[in-house]
Design a protein around this motif. Structure first.
Motif, PDB file in Angstrom:
ATOM      1  N   VAL A  56       3.020   8.974  10.026  1.00 17.49           N
ATOM      2  CA  VAL A  56       2.103   7.995   9.449  1.00 17.49           C
ATOM      3  C   VAL A  56       1.857   8.347   7.983  1.00 17.49           C
ATOM      4  O   VAL A  56       1.833   9.523   7.608  1.00 17.49           O
TER       5      VAL A  56
ATOM      6  N   PRO B  42      -7.277   2.620   3.308  1.00 17.35           N
ATOM      7  CA  PRO B  42      -7.479   1.754   4.481  1.00 17.35           C
ATOM      8  C   PRO B  42      -8.594   2.328   5.344  1.00 17.35           C
ATOM      9  O   PRO B  42      -8.771   3.540   5.434  1.00 17.35           O
TER      10      PRO B  42
ATOM     11  N   GLU C  90      -8.972   2.067   8.659  1.00 13.39           N
ATOM     12  CA  GLU C  90      -8.529   2.601   9.942  1.00 13.39           C
ATOM     13  C   GLU C  90      -7.027   2.381  10.104  1.00 13.39           C
ATOM     14  O   GLU C  90      -6.489   1.381   9.621  1.00 13.39           O
ATOM     15  N   MET C  91      -6.379   3.348  10.730  1.00 13.20           N
ATOM     16  CA  MET C  91      -4.957   3.219  11.049  1.00 13.20           C
ATOM     17  C   MET C  91      -4.737   3.759  12.463  1.00 13.20           C
ATOM     18  O   MET C  91      -5.458   4.674  12.905  1.00 13.20           O
ATOM     19  N   THR C  92      -3.729   3.216  13.106  1.00 12.36           N
ATOM     20  CA  THR C  92      -3.367   3.672  14.446  1.00 12.36           C
ATOM     21  C   THR C  92      -1.907   4.076  14.438  1.00 12.36           C
ATOM     22  O   THR C  92      -1.073   3.411  13.811  1.00 12.36           O
TER      23      THR C  92
ATOM     24  N   LEU D 228      -7.964   7.782  11.416  1.00  8.23           N
ATOM     25  CA  LEU D 228      -6.645   7.741  12.052  1.00  8.23           C
ATOM     26  C   LEU D 228      -6.807   7.930  13.549  1.00  8.23           C
ATOM     27  O   LEU D 228      -7.370   8.930  13.999  1.00  8.23           O
TER      28      LEU D 228
ATOM     29  N   ILE E  86      -0.817   7.620   4.892  1.00 10.75           N
ATOM     30  CA  ILE E  86      -2.143   7.124   4.527  1.00 10.75           C
ATOM     31  C   ILE E  86      -2.210   7.035   3.010  1.00 10.75           C
ATOM     32  O   ILE E  86      -2.039   8.038   2.315  1.00 10.75           O
TER      33      ILE E  86
ATOM     34  N   THR F 148     -10.119   7.313   5.734  1.00 15.92           N
ATOM     35  CA  THR F 148      -9.310   6.518   6.647  1.00 15.92           C
ATOM     36  C   THR F 148      -9.392   7.145   8.030  1.00 15.92           C
ATOM     37  O   THR F 148      -9.041   8.315   8.206  1.00 15.92           O
TER      38      THR F 148
END
Lengths: 109, 115
Positions: free
Chosen positions: A18, A7, A9-11, A105, A20, A103
């Motif tokens: 989390v 992915p 971007e992740m928040t 984060l 990934i 990714t």
């Protein structure tokens, strides 16, 4: 062709967990790395998996399933300093290191 | 703790100029690498070096690029005639393992800006 998908971007929230994900299609497999890269800095080694299963190292764990071409990096008890890009990289049958795009984060308080 | 060091941290140059980026790998490592990363993009392999010669190079590493280990400690990347698209962060790395199955130790990078 060789491909690694992560992915973009992740928040996540400080203190949370989390995961990934990284999926790969490569010509053969000789191991998978996770690196952490803070903005404007060099990548730093997190983990290396060559056999299936979960490897735990403090707050970070990395999982590999070779049959599924899949890995994940699990970060527990998130801290603000964990805000960074996480790079998945696979060693193929020719021992070439194939890098994913990473990714990003973002950790929110 | 041993570390890979790179100089300069930032270099601005005019298109067509030659640039030399310098690296001091970790002293007991045998395998040395140059990678580049264009802003916001993925890490790209340029070249690997072992026993005073290139062991692998990518398509990016064309005739404009060269590497050298002029003495027992330095490892340099030279770009003969820089182009705008050479603007990137250049990372040197070293490793104990030569088959890419060992941890790569990266330097802090040299940011090259070509105007």
């Amino acid at each position: 062709g060789q491909n690694i998908d992560q992915p973009t971007e992740m928040t996540a929230t400080e203190g949370a967990i989390v995961q990934i994900n990284c999926t790969y299609q490569t010509s053969g497999f000789n191991g998978l790395f996770w690196y952490q890269q803070h903005a404007g800095e060099a990548p730093t080694f997190l983990s290396y998996n060559v056999l299936d299963g979960l490897e735990e190292k403090g707050r970070f764990s990395s999982f590999l399933s070779r049959s599924k071409g899949y890995s994940y990096l699990l970060l527990k008890e998130l801290q603000m300093k964990d805000s960074a890009s996480y790079l998945c990289a696979v060693v193929d049958s020719n021992y070439q290191l194939i890098w994913g795009a990473g990714t990003k984060l973002i950790i929110k308080p | 703790e041993p570390e890979v060091t790179q100089t300069p941290s930032h270099q601005v140059t005019q298109m067509g100029q030659e640039v030399i980026l310098r690296c001091v790998p970790i002293s007991n490592h045998l395998y040395f690498y140059w990678y580049r990363q264009i802003l916001g993009q993925k890490v790209e392999f340029l070249v690997s070096f072992y026993n005073n010669e290139i062991s692998e190079k990518s398509e990016i590493f064309d005739d404009q690029f060269s590497v050298e280990r002029p003495d027992g400690s330095n490892f340099t990347l030279k770009i003969r005639s820089t182009k705008l698209e050479d603007s990137a962060m250049y990372f040197c790395a070293s490793s104990m393992a030569g088959d890419n199955t060992g941890e790569l130790f990266f330097g802090e990078g040299s940011r090259l800006t070509v105007l």
